[in-house]
Design an enzyme around this catalytic site. Structure first.
Site, PDB file in Angstrom:
ATOM      1  N   CYS A 244       0.825  -1.206   0.000  1.00  0.00           N
ATOM      2  CA  CYS A 244       0.000   0.000   0.000  1.00  0.00           C
ATOM      3  C   CYS A 244       0.863   1.262   0.000  1.00  0.00           C
ATOM      4  CB  CYS A 244      -0.987  -0.056   1.161  1.00  0.00           C
ATOM      5  SG  CYS A 244      -2.425   0.973   0.858  1.00  0.00           S
TER       6      CYS A 244
ATOM      7  N   HIS B 280      -3.694  -4.918   0.579  1.00  0.00           N
ATOM      8  CA  HIS B 280      -3.133  -5.437   1.837  1.00  0.00           C
ATOM      9  C   HIS B 280      -3.203  -6.963   1.844  1.00  0.00           C
ATOM     10  CE1 HIS B 280      -2.492  -1.715   4.112  1.00  0.00           C
ATOM     11  NE2 HIS B 280      -3.507  -1.250   3.405  1.00  0.00           N
TER      12      HIS B 280
ATOM     13  N   GLU C 111      -1.670  -9.039   3.473  1.00  0.00           N
ATOM     14  CA  GLU C 111      -1.503  -9.664   4.796  1.00  0.00           C
ATOM     15  C   GLU C 111      -2.827 -10.177   5.370  1.00  0.00           C
ATOM     16  OE1 GLU C 111      -1.120  -6.463   4.089  1.00  0.00           O
ATOM     17  OE2 GLU C 111      -1.713  -5.107   5.710  1.00  0.00           O
TER      18      GLU C 111
HETATM   19  N1  GLN Z   1      -1.876   6.794   2.898  1.00  0.00           N
HETATM   20  C1  GLN Z   1      -1.995   6.047   1.701  1.00  0.00           C
HETATM   21  C2  GLN Z   1      -3.365   6.197   1.066  1.00  0.00           C
HETATM   22  O1  GLN Z   1      -4.289   6.598   1.706  1.00  0.00           O
HETATM   23  C3  GLN Z   1      -1.697   4.577   1.959  1.00  0.00           C
HETATM   24  C4  GLN Z   1      -2.694   3.908   2.830  1.00  0.00           C
HETATM   25  C5  GLN Z   1      -2.229   2.581   3.346  1.00  0.00           C
HETATM   26  O2  GLN Z   1      -1.049   2.270   3.319  1.00  0.00           O
HETATM   27  N2  GLN Z   1      -3.139   1.775   3.853  1.00  0.00           N
HETATM   28  O3  GLN Z   1      -3.521   5.913  -0.077  1.00  0.00           O
END
Ligand code: GLN
Length: 550
Positions: free
Chosen positions: A383, A509, A511
């Site tokens: 992410c 994500h 994970e």
């Molecule tokens: N801050 C970034 C976004 O909002 C990444 C978010 C995250 O890593 N979950 O896109």
């Protein structure tokens, strides 16, 4: 047969591991052939944990349907196959919001709306939502500790629920602490007695007591607990701290045949013998790993273990898959920026940059990624990790020195990561990110494609910002590979680098989909590449010694 209900409450102190205990009980019942559902009630006022700081609450666990939930739901998914959705996590805020919406609509027809019966009825309805055809058992975990003011409506609701559903269809499991007092040299049962007293005061008589303890509880003390708490002796279960891993918890329960006791008390037959060999095997592998690998973990909340819970778990799963102990070297991204990446990452075999929000520590992450790109250190970005990798590449390879994400610099001349139009309109913080499962099409022949062994995969998301398509060509012309996209090709879902041993980042994500028995393919291959790197480094060092000696 009527669906049976198990209510798990906690006493004495918080953080006793109600989530793990609930997940372990559900796992054993499921493995005996029952269909189980799990749910958690959190007595705080936030509508969900989505707006809370990871320091406050730990990780926000995201479900396929986009619900932002408590991290205990991660244990539920890792231990069982029970499908989870937004009905599996309620908070006081969510319950009240629904009641207040009904009140505004006029659903209560002029009545005074009160905690009892309206809030308690709402809670009971939320429990009933999980009762669907074919479900044998619904397990509801009540967050917090008995005696907390904010938990009261939940205890009252489950007391009433047992009355409505029939006491024979409900089981109360209470988790307590039996502390060891060094000065006295003995285990103390009084806190357990008091917390059960607290429950009984509100009309709940626990059927099973699970006693967390550092040391073995002598038989005499177990009898005392049984007697004073009005619980059968065989239903006083000791749960000793596990030295090695949380994955030992269900094995401890299996050895004590806890699922048989629970089934008997609920009048449930257990269709299958317990099959748990795969789980025993994974605990064995954790106990005696054949290899070791060290992963640099560069994040903002590294001091708080729960902030990246599922990522650490997924690394462990990958370790299990490779018979390796994964040593996580947690590096504060702000400190890294001061110390320099080369020094901070000198001894690690791989670099992981997890998700995160806001500007703090970003430059440290970018430096770390640059080091990984330039030195061939395996890199896995998740992410925010993907977004930082994109910024790094744009700055240092594509020559866009001031490239940035508009999250960190609104006026950057090169917004290589930015908000999509639909996100620009958003004014409320809660529940408005790109959330939940989205499909991703993988590029044939890419590392991601090889890892997954599939053309299309589904992964969970939680972010607002995206790679800016305007810069795609400028980046890909220099060796940046877009290896995964949304089905229409419009959103970048995965990237990698040509000519690097293992440099992969994803916008999702992954994970959240890793299981101890089935490591997530990207985590598995990342740890695999890191093990290769370690081996190569060792061989190189050995041959250097040999040359010097010669
Ligand atoms: N801050 C970034 C976004 O909002 C990444 C978010 C995250 O890593 N979950 O896109």
């Amino acid at each position: 047969m009527a669906t049976k209900h198990i209510f798990v409450t906690g006493g004495v102190v918080s953080s006793l591991g109600k989530g793990l205990t609930s997940a372990s009980i559900a796992m054993l019942l499921e493995r005996r052939g029952l269909s189980v559902r799990l749910q958690k009630m959190d007595p705080y006022i936030n509508v969900d944990p989505g707006t809370m700081s990871p320091y406050q609450h730990g990780e926000v666990y995201v479900l396929d349907d986009g619900a932002e939930t408590d991290l205990d739901l991660g244990h539920y998914e890792r231990f069982t196959h029970a499908p989870l959705n937004r009905d599996c996590n309620y908070t006081t805020g969510k319950i009240y919001m629904s009641v207040i919406e009904k009140e505004r609509r006029g659903d209560y027809k002029g009545k005074t709306v009160q905690v009892i019966p309206h809030i308690t009825d709402e809670i009971k309805n939320c429990i009933r939502k999980l009762v669907t055809p074919g479900v044998d058992v619904v397990l509801t975990e009540i967050g917090g500790t008995v005696g907390d003011i904010e938990g009261m409506p939940y205890y009252e609701a489950i007391r009433q629920f047992a009355l409505d559903a029939g006491r024979q269809n409900c089981l109360f499991v209470h988790l307590t602490l039996v502390p060891y007092l060094k000065a006295a040299g003995e285990l103390k049962t009084k806190p357990t007695q008091h917390s059960v007293m607290e429950l009984r005061k509100i009309g709940i008589q626990p059927d099973v007591l699970i006693c967390r303890t550092e040391r073995e509880i002598p038989e005499g003390e177990c009898e005392k607990i049984a007697q004073f708490c009005n619980v059968e002796r065989r239903a006083v279960i000791e749960e000793k701290d596990k030295e090695l891993s949380i994955y030992e918890v269900p094995l401890g329960f299996a050895d004590k045949k806890v699922e048989e006791l629970i089934a008997e008390k609920l009048g449930l037959g257990l269709p299958k013998p317990l099959q748990i060999d795969d789980w025993r095997l994974l605990v064995e592998r954790l106990k005696s790993p054949a290899h070791e690998v060290s992963i640099g973990f560069v994040g903002k909340y590294v001091k708080h273990r729960d902030a990246y819970k599922s990522v650490y778990e997924a690394l462990d799963h990958a370790g299990i898959a490779h018979h390796a102990k994964v040593k996580v070297v947690r590096i504060d991204s702000e400190k890294l920026a001061v110390e320099g990446a080369a020094k901070a990452l000198a001894t690690v075999d791989g670099l992981l940059v997890p998700g995160g929000f806001d500007k703090r520590g970003i430059e440290g992450k970018i430096d770390a990624i640059r080091f990984a790109r330039e030195t061939g250190l395996p890199f896995f970005g998740i992410c925010l990790g993907l977004q930082c990798a994109t910024i790094e590449f744009a700055r240092n390879v594509a020559g866009l020195a001031e490239a940035n994400s508009t999250e960190f610099n609104k006026t950057t001349p090169h917004p290589v990561v930015c908000l999509l139009e639909e996100q620009q309109e958003v004014t409320k913080l809660g529940g408005t990110q790109r959330l939940g499962a989205y499909p991703c099409h993988l590029l044939a022949g890419s590392k991601a494609h090889r890892a997954y062994g599939a053309d299309v995969v589904s992964e969970r998301h939680r972010h607002r910002f995206e790679v800016n398509n305007h810069y795609r060509d400028a980046l890909t012309a220099r060796g940046f590979i877009v290896s995964g996209t949304s089905p229409d090709g419009g959103l970048v879902e995965a990237i990698e680098l040509a000519g690097h041993p293992w440099f992969v980042a994803v916008q999702s994500h992954p994970e959240f989909l890793s299981k101890p028995t089935h490591a997530h393919p990207l985590f598995r291959d990342f740890v695999g590449a890191s093990l290769e790197r370690r081996k190569a480094r060792k061989e190189e060092a050995r041959s250097r010694v040999a040359v010097n000696a010669g």
